[in-house]
Design a protein around this motif. Structure first.
Motif, mmCIF file in Angstrom:
data_model
loop_
_atom_site.group_PDB
_atom_site.id
_atom_site.type_symbol
_atom_site.label_atom_id
_atom_site.label_comp_id
_atom_site.label_asym_id
_atom_site.label_seq_id
_atom_site.Cartn_x
_atom_site.Cartn_y
_atom_site.Cartn_z
ATOM 1 N N ALA A 12 15.300 -13.635 -0.806
ATOM 2 C CA ALA A 12 14.009 -13.770 -1.668
ATOM 3 C C ALA A 12 12.792 -13.500 -0.686
ATOM 4 N N GLN A 13 12.776 -14.276 0.531
ATOM 5 C CA GLN A 13 11.490 -13.904 1.407
ATOM 6 C C GLN A 13 11.510 -12.620 1.891
ATOM 7 N N ARG A 14 12.630 -12.065 2.172
ATOM 8 C CA ARG A 14 12.577 -10.600 2.896
ATOM 9 C C ARG A 14 12.378 -9.648 1.784
ATOM 10 N N GLU A 15 12.731 -9.724 0.562
ATOM 11 C CA GLU A 15 12.099 -8.667 -0.542
ATOM 12 C C GLU A 15 10.772 -9.023 -0.762
ATOM 13 N N HIS A 16 10.258 -10.309 -0.852
ATOM 14 C CA HIS A 16 8.800 -10.368 -0.960
ATOM 15 C C HIS A 16 8.150 -9.828 0.200
ATOM 16 N N HIS A 17 8.193 -9.688 1.477
ATOM 17 C CA HIS A 17 7.821 -9.129 2.689
ATOM 18 C C HIS A 17 7.744 -7.643 2.461
ATOM 19 N N LYS A 18 9.058 -7.106 1.952
ATOM 20 C CA LYS A 18 9.221 -5.702 1.832
ATOM 21 C C LYS A 18 8.254 -5.275 0.612
ATOM 22 N N ASP A 19 8.080 -6.016 -0.398
ATOM 23 C CA ASP A 19 7.086 -5.726 -1.378
ATOM 24 C C ASP A 19 5.827 -5.520 -0.812
ATOM 25 N N ILE A 20 5.342 -6.585 -0.376
ATOM 26 C CA ILE A 20 4.166 -6.460 0.431
ATOM 27 C C ILE A 20 3.718 -5.543 1.145
ATOM 28 N N LEU A 21 4.766 -5.077 2.140
ATOM 29 C CA LEU A 21 4.397 -4.054 2.977
ATOM 30 C C LEU A 21 4.490 -2.704 2.102
ATOM 31 N N GLU A 22 5.385 -2.567 1.235
ATOM 32 C CA GLU A 22 5.418 -1.399 0.541
ATOM 33 C C GLU A 22 4.081 -0.984 -0.127
ATOM 34 N N LYS A 23 3.657 -2.051 -0.822
ATOM 35 C CA LYS A 23 2.375 -1.919 -1.436
ATOM 36 C C LYS A 23 1.133 -1.532 -0.535
ATOM 37 N N GLN A 24 1.278 -2.026 0.643
ATOM 38 C CA GLN A 24 0.149 -1.521 1.537
ATOM 39 C C GLN A 24 0.451 -0.178 1.918
ATOM 40 N N VAL A 25 1.573 0.193 2.359
ATOM 41 C CA VAL A 25 1.858 1.411 2.666
ATOM 42 C C VAL A 25 1.406 2.503 1.630
ATOM 43 N N VAL A 26 1.932 2.270 0.444
ATOM 44 C CA VAL A 26 1.713 3.132 -0.813
ATOM 45 C C VAL A 26 -0.019 3.309 -0.904
ATOM 46 N N GLU A 27 -0.677 2.362 -0.720
ATOM 47 C CA GLU A 27 -2.052 2.337 -0.941
ATOM 48 C C GLU A 27 -2.712 3.157 0.145
ATOM 49 N N CYS A 28 -2.233 3.025 1.531
ATOM 50 C CA CYS A 28 -2.766 3.732 2.593
ATOM 51 C C CYS A 28 -2.509 5.294 2.340
ATOM 52 N N ALA A 34 -2.091 6.865 -0.419
ATOM 53 C CA ALA A 34 -2.658 7.323 -1.652
ATOM 54 C C ALA A 34 -4.118 7.733 -1.298
ATOM 55 N N ASN A 35 -4.598 6.691 -0.280
ATOM 56 C CA ASN A 35 -5.818 7.101 0.131
ATOM 57 C C ASN A 35 -6.231 8.030 1.143
ATOM 58 N N GLY A 36 -4.911 8.472 1.890
ATOM 59 C CA GLY A 36 -5.209 9.197 3.267
ATOM 60 C C GLY A 36 -5.419 8.479 4.427
ATOM 61 N N LEU A 37 -5.108 7.256 4.312
ATOM 62 C CA LEU A 37 -5.402 6.501 5.570
ATOM 63 C C LEU A 37 -4.048 6.283 6.409
ATOM 64 N N PRO A 38 -4.358 6.773 7.594
ATOM 65 C CA PRO A 38 -2.984 6.636 8.517
ATOM 66 C C PRO A 38 -3.104 5.159 8.801
ATOM 67 N N TYR A 39 -1.785 4.609 9.185
ATOM 68 C CA TYR A 39 -1.531 3.151 9.475
ATOM 69 C C TYR A 39 -0.898 2.993 10.714
ATOM 70 N N ALA A 40 -0.741 1.590 11.103
ATOM 71 C CA ALA A 40 0.157 1.454 12.399
ATOM 72 C C ALA A 40 0.937 0.182 11.536
ATOM 73 N N LEU A 41 2.147 -0.221 12.323
ATOM 74 C CA LEU A 41 3.008 -1.311 12.082
ATOM 75 C C LEU A 41 2.810 -2.200 13.154
ATOM 76 N N TYR A 42 2.993 -3.565 12.731
ATOM 77 C CA TYR A 42 2.992 -4.537 13.362
ATOM 78 C C TYR A 42 4.169 -5.545 13.367
ATOM 79 N N ALA A 43 4.825 -5.658 14.511
ATOM 80 C CA ALA A 43 5.977 -6.600 14.319
ATOM 81 C C ALA A 43 6.114 -7.631 15.459
#
Length: 148
Positions: A6-22, A24-33
């Motif tokens: 459930a925690q992994r799915e929650h983190h996956k959902d948050i990341l996916e929402k952030q990436v989709v938003e970026c 959609a707005n033409g914003l390049p992004y980096a990933l942090y691990a």
């Protein structure tokens, strides 16, 4: 760190929402691990899980690693970081990877060995919002970017 499905799915959902938003707005992004591995075997497993994220959400601005390696010998930490770097090269991100660390975590590796492989974001130069708000021209001098 052990996480539930459930925690992994929650983190996956948050990341996916952030990436989709970026995207959609033409914003390049980096990933942090966060590098939590304590052995090379664990590092290999972390990298394989990280590849899933990178392949699904290719980071135009690269990958930043936060080293969570306190209390381990430098040799062990460097073995883990070398494992990560091998994967980073294989993923085609060698020109777009960096370490996001504070001074104490940077001491956990020999930075001289990695200074030409990783960018460095030293997080403890600015300690609070007030410092950030009151920065003057002194911050743009070379000494601000030097590692002690």
């Amino acid at each position: 760190e052990i996480t539930t499905g459930a925690q992994r799915e929650h983190h996956k959902d948050i990341l996916e929402k952030q990436v989709v938003e970026c995207q959609a707005n033409g914003l390049p992004y980096a990933l942090y691990a966060i590098v939590r591995a304590k052995t090379r075997i664990e590092a290999d497993a972390e990298c394989k899980r990280l590849y899933y994220v990178i392949s699904k959400y290719p980071p135009a601005l690269g990958l930043w690693l936060f080293l969570d390696m306190h209390n381990s010998p430098k040799v062990k930490n460097e073995d883990i970081l070398d494992c990560y770097y091998k994967y980073i090269v294989d993923w085609g991100l060698s020109a777009k990877c960096g370490l996001y660390v504070d001074s104490s975590r940077l001491l956990q590796i020999d930075w001289n060995k990695y200074q030409y492989k990783f960018y460095l974001w030293l997080s403890d130069h600015i300690t609070d919002q007030h410092t950030l708000d009151t920065i003057n021209d002194e911050v743009l001098k070379t000494s601000f970017f030097e590692v002690e």
